[in-house]
Motif scaffolding. Structure first.
Motif, PDB file in Angstrom:
ATOM      1  N   PHE A 226       0.799  -1.226   0.000  1.00 44.21           N
ATOM      2  CA  PHE A 226       0.000   0.000   0.000  1.00 44.21           C
ATOM      3  C   PHE A 226       0.836   1.283   0.000  1.00 44.21           C
ATOM      4  O   PHE A 226       0.342   2.340  -0.376  1.00 44.21           O
ATOM      5  N   ASN A 227       2.119   1.214   0.378  1.00 46.22           N
ATOM      6  CA  ASN A 227       2.922   2.425   0.500  1.00 46.22           C
ATOM      7  C   ASN A 227       4.291   2.236  -0.155  1.00 46.22           C
ATOM      8  O   ASN A 227       5.213   1.695   0.450  1.00 46.22           O
ATOM      9  N   GLN A 228       4.427   2.705  -1.401  1.00 45.27           N
ATOM     10  CA  GLN A 228       5.693   2.543  -2.120  1.00 45.27           C
ATOM     11  C   GLN A 228       6.816   3.400  -1.555  1.00 45.27           C
ATOM     12  O   GLN A 228       7.990   3.182  -1.885  1.00 45.27           O
ATOM     13  N   ASP A 229       6.490   4.364  -0.705  1.00 42.93           N
ATOM     14  CA  ASP A 229       7.524   5.251  -0.176  1.00 42.93           C
ATOM     15  C   ASP A 229       8.613   4.487   0.581  1.00 42.93           C
ATOM     16  O   ASP A 229       9.758   4.932   0.640  1.00 42.93           O
ATOM     17  N   VAL A 230       8.264   3.346   1.127  1.00 43.62           N
ATOM     18  CA  VAL A 230       9.257   2.575   1.873  1.00 43.62           C
ATOM     19  C   VAL A 230      10.405   2.138   0.979  1.00 43.62           C
ATOM     20  O   VAL A 230      11.534   1.951   1.445  1.00 43.62           O
ATOM     21  N   PHE A 231      10.149   2.001  -0.316  1.00 48.18           N
ATOM     22  CA  PHE A 231      11.187   1.591  -1.261  1.00 48.18           C
ATOM     23  C   PHE A 231      11.974   2.773  -1.824  1.00 48.18           C
ATOM     24  O   PHE A 231      13.013   2.571  -2.457  1.00 48.18           O
ATOM     25  N   ARG A 232      11.450   4.001  -1.600  1.00 49.43           N
ATOM     26  CA  ARG A 232      12.107   5.190  -2.141  1.00 49.43           C
ATOM     27  C   ARG A 232      12.767   6.053  -1.077  1.00 49.43           C
ATOM     28  O   ARG A 232      13.771   6.710  -1.344  1.00 49.43           O
ATOM     29  N   ASP A 233      12.193   6.104   0.133  1.00 50.76           N
ATOM     30  CA  ASP A 233      12.739   6.945   1.190  1.00 50.76           C
ATOM     31  C   ASP A 233      14.181   6.567   1.491  1.00 50.76           C
ATOM     32  O   ASP A 233      14.498   5.384   1.700  1.00 50.76           O
ATOM     33  N   ASN A 234      15.050   7.580   1.525  1.00 48.67           N
ATOM     34  CA  ASN A 234      16.480   7.345   1.752  1.00 48.67           C
ATOM     35  C   ASN A 234      17.016   6.275   0.814  1.00 48.67           C
ATOM     36  O   ASN A 234      17.833   5.428   1.185  1.00 48.67           O
ATOM     37  N   ASN A 235      16.504   6.303  -0.414  1.00 43.79           N
ATOM     38  CA  ASN A 235      16.908   5.353  -1.463  1.00 43.79           C
ATOM     39  C   ASN A 235      16.625   3.899  -1.101  1.00 43.79           C
ATOM     40  O   ASN A 235      17.245   2.978  -1.643  1.00 43.79           O
ATOM     41  N   PRO A 261      18.157   3.720  -5.041  1.00 45.20           N
ATOM     42  CA  PRO A 261      16.976   2.891  -4.768  1.00 45.20           C
ATOM     43  C   PRO A 261      16.972   1.619  -5.599  1.00 45.20           C
ATOM     44  O   PRO A 261      17.724   1.492  -6.571  1.00 45.20           O
ATOM     45  N   PRO A 262      16.140   0.661  -5.232  1.00 49.10           N
ATOM     46  CA  PRO A 262      16.030  -0.578  -6.021  1.00 49.10           C
ATOM     47  C   PRO A 262      15.848  -0.275  -7.496  1.00 49.10           C
ATOM     48  O   PRO A 262      15.085   0.620  -7.883  1.00 49.10           O
ATOM     49  N   ARG A 280       6.303  -7.047  -8.675  1.00 47.66           N
ATOM     50  CA  ARG A 280       7.334  -7.696  -7.856  1.00 47.66           C
ATOM     51  C   ARG A 280       7.744  -6.770  -6.734  1.00 47.66           C
ATOM     52  O   ARG A 280       7.603  -5.544  -6.841  1.00 47.66           O
ATOM     53  N   CYS A 281       8.312  -7.332  -5.696  1.00 49.09           N
ATOM     54  CA  CYS A 281       8.887  -6.514  -4.647  1.00 49.09           C
ATOM     55  C   CYS A 281      10.117  -5.818  -5.217  1.00 49.09           C
ATOM     56  O   CYS A 281      11.003  -6.467  -5.775  1.00 49.09           O
ATOM     57  N   PRO A 282      10.215  -4.492  -5.120  1.00 47.02           N
ATOM     58  CA  PRO A 282      11.392  -3.792  -5.645  1.00 47.02           C
ATOM     59  C   PRO A 282      12.685  -4.373  -5.088  1.00 47.02           C
ATOM     60  O   PRO A 282      12.762  -4.752  -3.914  1.00 47.02           O
ATOM     61  N   ALA A 283      13.703  -4.449  -5.940  1.00 54.70           N
ATOM     62  CA  ALA A 283      14.970  -5.061  -5.541  1.00 54.70           C
ATOM     63  C   ALA A 283      16.106  -4.506  -6.393  1.00 54.70           C
ATOM     64  O   ALA A 283      15.883  -3.942  -7.465  1.00 54.70           O
ATOM     65  N   TRP A 284      17.316  -4.684  -5.870  1.00 52.89           N
ATOM     66  CA  TRP A 284      18.514  -4.253  -6.594  1.00 52.89           C
ATOM     67  C   TRP A 284      18.967  -5.391  -7.504  1.00 52.89           C
ATOM     68  O   TRP A 284      19.903  -6.133  -7.215  1.00 52.89           O
ATOM     69  N   CYS A 285      18.284  -5.533  -8.633  1.00 54.61           N
ATOM     70  CA  CYS A 285      18.582  -6.614  -9.580  1.00 54.61           C
ATOM     71  C   CYS A 285      19.845  -6.337 -10.387  1.00 54.61           C
ATOM     72  O   CYS A 285      20.563  -7.268 -10.758  1.00 54.61           O
TER      73      CYS A 285
END
Length: 359
Positions: A226-235, A261-262, A280-285
Motif C-alpha cells: 500500500f505504501n511505495q515510499d518505503v522503497f524510495r525513502d532514503n533510497n 533505490p532498487p 514484484r517486490c522492488p529489488a537491486w537486480c
C-alpha cells in the motif's frame, strides 16, 4: 565500457542495463535509448579516441590483439574468438523451456592493466508465492548455482587469471519471506485458494485493527504494497538488510556501497518515471561487482577514499522496467605493473606481464 585518458589515471565507466522491456512500447520508451538492441543480451564497448595501445584478448589464439577501428559481432557470437559466450545448462532452471540467460566475457588491456568484463543475466523469480515460502527462496539457490558456475568458468585453468568485473541483471531479490514479515508485522493473513485445485493463488495481509485495511496483496505476479515510499525513502537503504544473495560470495566478489533505490521493477508508463510496478517486490537486480583483486585497480586518493561513483541512471525518467546502473572509476597509473613487481618480466604477449596471479 568507456575510457578516457586523464591524469591521474585512466577513466573507466561500466554500465549495466536490461533493455528488454523497451520493445514493449518502442514509440514512447525507446526515445531515451539508442535503437540498437532487439530482444537480445548484448554489450557495447566504447573506447575513447584519446586512449592509445588498447588490446583485446583472442581466446582462441590465446594472445592479445591491438584494437583499431570498429568491430561488430552479432550472428555468430559463440564462434567469435574475441569473446566467450555461454548459456546456462537447461537443467539449471527447469521451469523455463527456453532461456537466453548466460554470460558474455571479454578481456582487455588498458593502461597496462589486464582485466575481464563479464556481462551476466541470471534467472528471475517465476512466482512471488513460491519466493515467499522459504528463506532463502528456491530461486535464490538457482541464482547462487548459476553465478558460481560463471565465477568458476572465468578463473579455470584455460587462461591466465586476471582481475574481473561482473555486471548485468543478476535478478537478485530481497529475501521475500523476511520482507513480508517486516512490512506486515501487525497484520493477519488471508489465504485464497483456487476452487478447482485448492492451490494457493493469493495472500492478503490486513491490519488487525484500523478497519482491517489491506496492507499487501501477493499473487504469482502481484506484489501490491500500500505504501511505495518505503522503497524510495532514503533510497530504500533500510531494506538492504534483506539483500542477502551476494553474501555467499563475499570471499570472491566485492561491491561498492549501494546508495541508490532498487533498480527494478519500474513502471513502463513514460509519465511515471519514479513509480514502481506492483508486479514484484522492488529489488537491486542490476549490479556491478568485481573480484577482490579488481579493487586494487580503483584509484585511491591520498586520504585513501575511493575515487569512484556507483549509482543509477535516469531516476526521474522512464527507462523501462530496469534503471541502468553504472560504476565510474579511474585506473591508477601503473596499477597493473605494481601487482607484478615481484615477477621477472620476460618476453610475453602484450599485457600478460600485468595479469594477476589470483582473482
Amino acid at each position: 565500457m568507456a575510457g578516457k585518458a586523464a591524469a591521474p589515471g585512466t577513466a573507466v565507466l561500466l554500465v549495466t542495463a536490461n533493455v528488454g522491456s523497451l520493445f514493449d512500447d518502442p514509440e514512447n520508451l525507446q526515445k531515451n535509448w539508442l535503437r540498437e538492441f532487439y530482444q537480445a543480451l548484448g554489450s557495447f564497448y566504447f573506447l575513447h579516441e584519446s586512449l592509445k595501445n588498447i588490446y583485446q584478448f583472442d581466446f582462441k589464439a590465446k594472445k592479445y590483439k591491438k584494437v583499431t577501428g570498429k568491430e561488430i559481432y552479432s550472428d555468430t557470437l559463440e564462434s567469435t574468438p574475441m569473446l566467450e559466450k555461454e548459456k546456462f545448462p537447461q537443467d539449471y532452471f527447469p521451469e523455463c523451456k527456453w532461456s537466453r540467460k548466460g554470460f558474455i566475457r571479454t578481456r582487455w588491456c588498458i593502461a597496462d592493466c589486464a582485466f575481464d568484463l563479464v556481462n551476466i543475466h541470471l534467472f528471475h523469480d517465476a512466482s512471488n508465492l513460491v519466493a515467499w515460502e522459504t528463506s532463502p527462496s528456491v530461486y535464490s539457490g538457482v541464482r547462487h548455482k548459476a553465478l558460481g558456475y560463471v565465477l568458476d568458468r572465468i578463473i579455470d585453468q584455460r587462461f591466465e587469471k586476471v582481475s574481473y568485473f561482473v555486471f548485468g541483471d543478476f535478478n537478485f531479490r530481497l529475501d521475500s519471506k523476511s520482507v513480508v514479515e517486516t512490512l506486515c508485522t501487525k497484520t493477519t493473513m488471508q489465504t485464497v485458494r483456487a476452487a478447482d485445485s485448492n492451490e494457493v493463488v493469493k495472500l492478503i495481509f490486513r491490519e488487525s485493527d484500523n478497519d482491517r485495511k489491506v496492507v499487501l496483496q501477493l499473487e504469482k505476479k502481484l506484489f501490491d504494497y500500500f505504501n511505495q515510499d518505503v522503497f524510495r525513502d532514503n533510497n530504500g537503504t533500510a531494506l538492504l538488510e534483506f539483500d542477502k544473495e551476494l553474501s555467499v560470495f563475499k570471499d570472491r566478489l566485492y561491491e561498492l556501497d549501494i546508495s541508490f533505490p532498487p533498480s527494478y521493477p519500474y513502471s513502463e508508463d513514460s509519465s511515471q518515471g519514479e513509480q514502481y510496478m506492483n508486479t514484484r517486490c522492488p529489488a537491486w537486480c542490476d549490479r556491478i561487482l568485481m573480484s577482490l583483486s579488481a579493487k586494487e585497480l580503483v584509484l585511491k586518493s591520498e586520504s585513501e577514499e575511493k575515487v569512484a561513483t556507483y549509482d543509477h541512471i535516469g531516476p526521474n525518467v522512464c527507462m523501462g522496467d530496469h534503471k541502468p546502473v553504472f560504476l565510474a572509476f579511474r585506473i591508477a597509473p601503473g596499477a597493473g605493473k605494481r601487482r607484478q613487481q615481484h615477477e621477472r618480466i620476460l618476453e610475453r604477449p602484450p599485457c600478460s606481464r600485468v595479469s594477476n596471479s589470483s582473482s
